[in-house]
Design a protein around this motif. Structure first.
Motif, mmCIF file in Angstrom:
data_model
loop_
_atom_site.group_PDB
_atom_site.id
_atom_site.type_symbol
_atom_site.label_atom_id
_atom_site.label_comp_id
_atom_site.label_asym_id
_atom_site.label_seq_id
_atom_site.Cartn_x
_atom_site.Cartn_y
_atom_site.Cartn_z
ATOM 1 N N ALA A 90 78.845 96.554 44.042
ATOM 2 C CA ALA A 90 79.408 94.820 44.704
ATOM 3 C C ALA A 90 80.640 94.018 44.380
ATOM 4 C CB ALA A 90 77.998 93.936 44.525
ATOM 5 N N THR A 91 81.198 94.292 42.725
ATOM 6 C CA THR A 91 81.835 93.589 42.085
ATOM 7 C C THR A 91 83.244 93.983 43.024
ATOM 8 O OG1 THR A 91 80.836 93.134 40.125
ATOM 9 C CG2 THR A 91 83.083 93.428 40.467
ATOM 10 N N LEU A 124 69.205 89.006 54.328
ATOM 11 C CA LEU A 124 69.568 90.717 53.217
ATOM 12 C C LEU A 124 68.087 91.261 53.928
ATOM 13 C CD1 LEU A 124 70.669 92.527 51.164
ATOM 14 C CD2 LEU A 124 68.975 90.879 49.020
ATOM 15 N N LEU A 125 66.578 91.204 53.462
ATOM 16 C CA LEU A 125 66.008 92.199 54.710
ATOM 17 C C LEU A 125 66.372 92.825 55.497
ATOM 18 C CD1 LEU A 125 62.928 93.674 53.289
ATOM 19 C CD2 LEU A 125 62.056 90.906 54.438
ATOM 20 N N LEU A 126 66.729 91.992 56.335
ATOM 21 C CA LEU A 126 66.907 93.005 58.013
ATOM 22 C C LEU A 126 68.005 94.055 57.355
ATOM 23 C CD1 LEU A 126 66.536 89.518 59.764
ATOM 24 C CD2 LEU A 126 65.089 91.530 59.812
ATOM 25 N N GLN A 127 69.016 93.705 56.896
ATOM 26 C CA GLN A 127 70.000 94.702 56.495
ATOM 27 C C GLN A 127 69.179 95.616 55.238
ATOM 28 O OE1 GLN A 127 73.609 93.469 54.389
ATOM 29 N NE2 GLN A 127 72.941 91.389 55.399
ATOM 30 N N ALA A 248 72.951 97.999 51.104
ATOM 31 C CA ALA A 248 72.544 97.004 51.461
ATOM 32 C C ALA A 248 72.941 95.706 50.446
ATOM 33 C CB ALA A 248 70.448 96.750 52.105
ATOM 34 N N LEU A 249 72.146 95.403 48.971
ATOM 35 C CA LEU A 249 72.439 94.857 48.626
ATOM 36 C C LEU A 249 74.033 94.508 47.772
ATOM 37 C CD1 LEU A 249 70.095 95.426 45.551
ATOM 38 C CD2 LEU A 249 69.729 93.626 46.850
ATOM 39 N N SER A 250 74.644 95.708 47.829
ATOM 40 C CA SER A 250 76.061 95.619 46.924
ATOM 41 C C SER A 250 76.937 95.109 49.095
ATOM 42 C CB SER A 250 76.447 97.256 46.942
ATOM 43 O OG SER A 250 75.766 98.403 46.027
ATOM 44 N N ILE A 251 76.832 95.632 49.652
ATOM 45 C CA ILE A 251 76.690 94.987 51.252
ATOM 46 C C ILE A 251 76.647 93.878 51.280
ATOM 47 C CG2 ILE A 251 77.333 95.090 53.767
ATOM 48 C CD1 ILE A 251 76.718 97.957 53.146
ATOM 49 N N TYR A 252 75.784 93.386 51.275
ATOM 50 C CA TYR A 252 75.708 91.540 51.341
ATOM 51 C C TYR A 252 76.014 91.005 50.270
ATOM 52 C CZ TYR A 252 72.359 86.879 51.229
ATOM 53 O OH TYR A 252 72.069 86.195 51.465
ATOM 54 N N THR A 253 76.227 91.320 48.532
ATOM 55 C CA THR A 253 76.557 90.202 47.610
ATOM 56 C C THR A 253 78.000 90.315 47.533
ATOM 57 O OG1 THR A 253 74.395 91.277 46.458
ATOM 58 C CG2 THR A 253 76.271 90.350 45.294
ATOM 59 N N ALA A 254 78.709 91.524 48.424
ATOM 60 C CA ALA A 254 79.956 92.078 48.294
ATOM 61 C C ALA A 254 80.659 90.529 49.360
ATOM 62 C CB ALA A 254 80.423 93.618 48.571
ATOM 63 N N LEU A 303 80.748 84.111 40.398
ATOM 64 C CA LEU A 303 80.859 85.207 40.658
ATOM 65 C C LEU A 303 79.266 85.612 39.516
ATOM 66 C CD1 LEU A 303 81.171 88.076 41.494
ATOM 67 C CD2 LEU A 303 82.688 87.944 39.271
ATOM 68 N N THR A 304 78.502 84.501 38.699
ATOM 69 C CA THR A 304 77.467 84.836 37.563
ATOM 70 C C THR A 304 76.627 84.867 38.403
ATOM 71 O OG1 THR A 304 78.616 84.305 35.707
ATOM 72 C CG2 THR A 304 76.186 83.896 35.345
ATOM 73 N N ASN A 305 76.090 83.662 39.114
ATOM 74 C CA ASN A 305 75.149 83.185 40.329
ATOM 75 C C ASN A 305 74.777 84.352 40.810
ATOM 76 O OD1 ASN A 305 74.595 80.657 39.602
ATOM 77 N ND2 ASN A 305 76.398 79.901 40.726
ATOM 78 N N GLN A 306 76.181 85.094 41.564
ATOM 79 C CA GLN A 306 75.754 86.312 42.323
ATOM 80 C C GLN A 306 75.156 87.362 41.687
ATOM 81 O OE1 GLN A 306 76.251 85.686 45.495
ATOM 82 N NE2 GLN A 306 77.172 83.607 45.350
ATOM 83 N N TYR A 307 76.144 87.854 40.575
ATOM 84 C CA TYR A 307 74.645 88.645 39.963
ATOM 85 C C TYR A 307 73.758 88.685 39.932
ATOM 86 C CZ TYR A 307 79.676 91.012 38.559
ATOM 87 O OH TYR A 307 81.187 91.111 38.573
ATOM 88 N N LEU A 308 73.298 87.645 39.334
ATOM 89 C CA LEU A 308 71.714 87.105 39.305
ATOM 90 C C LEU A 308 71.058 87.080 40.229
ATOM 91 C CD1 LEU A 308 71.806 83.770 37.178
ATOM 92 C CD2 LEU A 308 71.934 85.585 35.873
ATOM 93 N N ASN A 309 71.719 86.593 41.883
ATOM 94 C CA ASN A 309 70.770 86.823 42.599
ATOM 95 C C ASN A 309 70.185 88.446 43.587
ATOM 96 O OD1 ASN A 309 70.899 84.006 43.500
ATOM 97 N ND2 ASN A 309 72.582 83.766 44.543
ATOM 98 N N LEU A 310 71.872 89.206 42.642
ATOM 99 C CA LEU A 310 71.610 90.999 43.281
ATOM 100 C C LEU A 310 70.418 90.970 42.414
ATOM 101 C CD1 LEU A 310 73.766 92.942 43.672
ATOM 102 C CD2 LEU A 310 72.309 93.829 42.681
#
Length: 374
Positions: A90-91, A124-127, A248-254, A303-310
């Motif tokens: 994702a990064t 995200l669940l749908l992805q 899904a996680l990578s594409i969504y968070t990216a 960016l930290t928040n996105q890592y936590l969400n992932l």
């Protein structure tokens, strides 16, 4: 005494803490009474019991004869695996999308903008379900696998890649190379004479060449996947559940990281870019040496928040059967033991610890990148 601000504030804080302790004690007492009335024992003794069920992916040795404690370890490692790989992918993808969003190329900028608007607005669940059921489920059988060369194969059973086995002396060589690189990095920060630095780099390359040659010949063994019967043997198999979840996680968070990177780059004064252009620097050098280092001070906190969400969103893996901590431990183990309080508490503690560790690491990195004023 009531007119004293300090005493009044202290008194109110004591009252609030006492109320919180009473509320916590009442919840614990009520929970224990309800469990006792239903004949459910408490404690962590169930961890030593035999699990009796299989897990499709395990990074450590596991079979049905192992205990529930081992299922906890298996689920934890699978969660850490998908979180770690997801953060890296994702990064990389997010930084590329964020930079492309500001490209002077009209088509590239519009494509990056369309990517962000599409993927961040679909749940995200749908992805996850899309990648698992609509994409990976229609891949061919192992006999008709999609091949990338003679070592990488993709089919309905997952992604098969070569497995690299490093000998003991190979590990020694890698450790030596790592120490040399670290040593050279420390010298780089200490040296101001570029001539001495270049000599040090040349010496490092000469010292590393024998190790690299040995590693390329006898230091490791490459085991390629081979089709035998109805499936591949050898190599490393990445399950379709892992691939779908990781995609899904990578594409969504990216998509979110791309917007974070874009805002960080735009926060840097245009005068910095103009000054670098006046010095004759290329656009790639301006971006990597001037803009990005300054933008990182703005990028790191969100960016930290996105890592936590992932890391927390990886718990959605249970929707497609990936054996993460929620699926294996808070799912199957909980259903078999009935120890809801203990199992859920341990699962929550894992995600809390993961989040805190990510926050600590990113805060340390943020402190290192922060602008220090005199």
């Amino acid at each position: 005494m009531w007119r004293n601000v300090r005493l009044r504030g202290l008194f109110i804080q004591v009252i609030v803490i006492a109320l919180l302790l009473l509320a916590g004690g009442w919840i614990i007492h009520n929970t224990l009474n309800n469990l006792e009335s239903r004949g459910i024992t408490t404690g962590f003794g169930f961890l030593t019991q035999q699990a009796g069920f299989g897990i499709i992916q395990s990074l450590v040795p596991y079979d049905e004869s192992h205990t529930f404690a081992r299922t906890f370890v298996v689920g934890l490692l699978n969660t850490l695996l998908v979180s770690f790989l997801g953060i890296i992918l994702a990064t990389v993808l997010g930084f590329f999308i964020g930079i492309a969003r500001l490209s002077s190329n009209w088509l590239l900028a519009r494509l990056a903008g369309a990517y962000i608007e599409v993927f961040r607005n679909i749940p995200l669940l749908l992805q996850i379900l899309f990648w698992y059921f609509a994409v990976l489920a229609v891949l061919p059988s192992p006999r008709q696998s999609l091949a990338l060369g003679d070592s990488i194969f993709i089919n309905i059973r997952g992604l098969f890649v070569p497995d690299i086995t490093v000998h003991q002396f190979g590990l020694l060589g890698l450790a030596t190379l790592s120490m040399l690189i670290i040593w050279q990095g420390l010298r780089k920060t200490a040296l101001k004479d570029h001539g001495q630095l270049l000599k040090g780099v040349a010496a490092l390359v000469l010292m590393a060449l024998p190790w690299l040659f040995w590693l390329a010949t006898d230091g490791f063994v490459l085991e390629k996947p081979v089709l035998k019967g109805f499936n591949f043997t050898g190599g490393i198999q990445l399950l379709p559940e892992l691939c779908a979840l990781l995609l899904a996680l990578s594409i969504y968070t990216a998509a979110f990281i791309g917007e974070v990177v874009r805002s960080g780059i735009e926060s840097v004064s245009k005068g910095q870019t103009e000054a670098a252009q006046a010095l004759g620097l290329k656009d790639s050098k301006i971006l990597s040496k001037v803009v990005i280092p300054q933008a990182m001070r703005v990028i790191i906190p969100p960016l930290t928040n996105q890592y936590l969400n992932l890391a927390k969103n990886s718990s959605l893996a249970t929707a497609i059967g990936y054996p993460d901590l929620v699926n294996v431990f808070a799912g199957t183990t909980l259903n078999q033991t009935g120890q809801a309080v203990e199992v859920i508490a341990m699962t929550m503690a894992v995600y809390l610890t993961m989040s805190l560790l990510v926050s600590v690491f990113m805060n340390l990195y943020n402190r290192r990148m922060a602008l220090v004023e005199r």
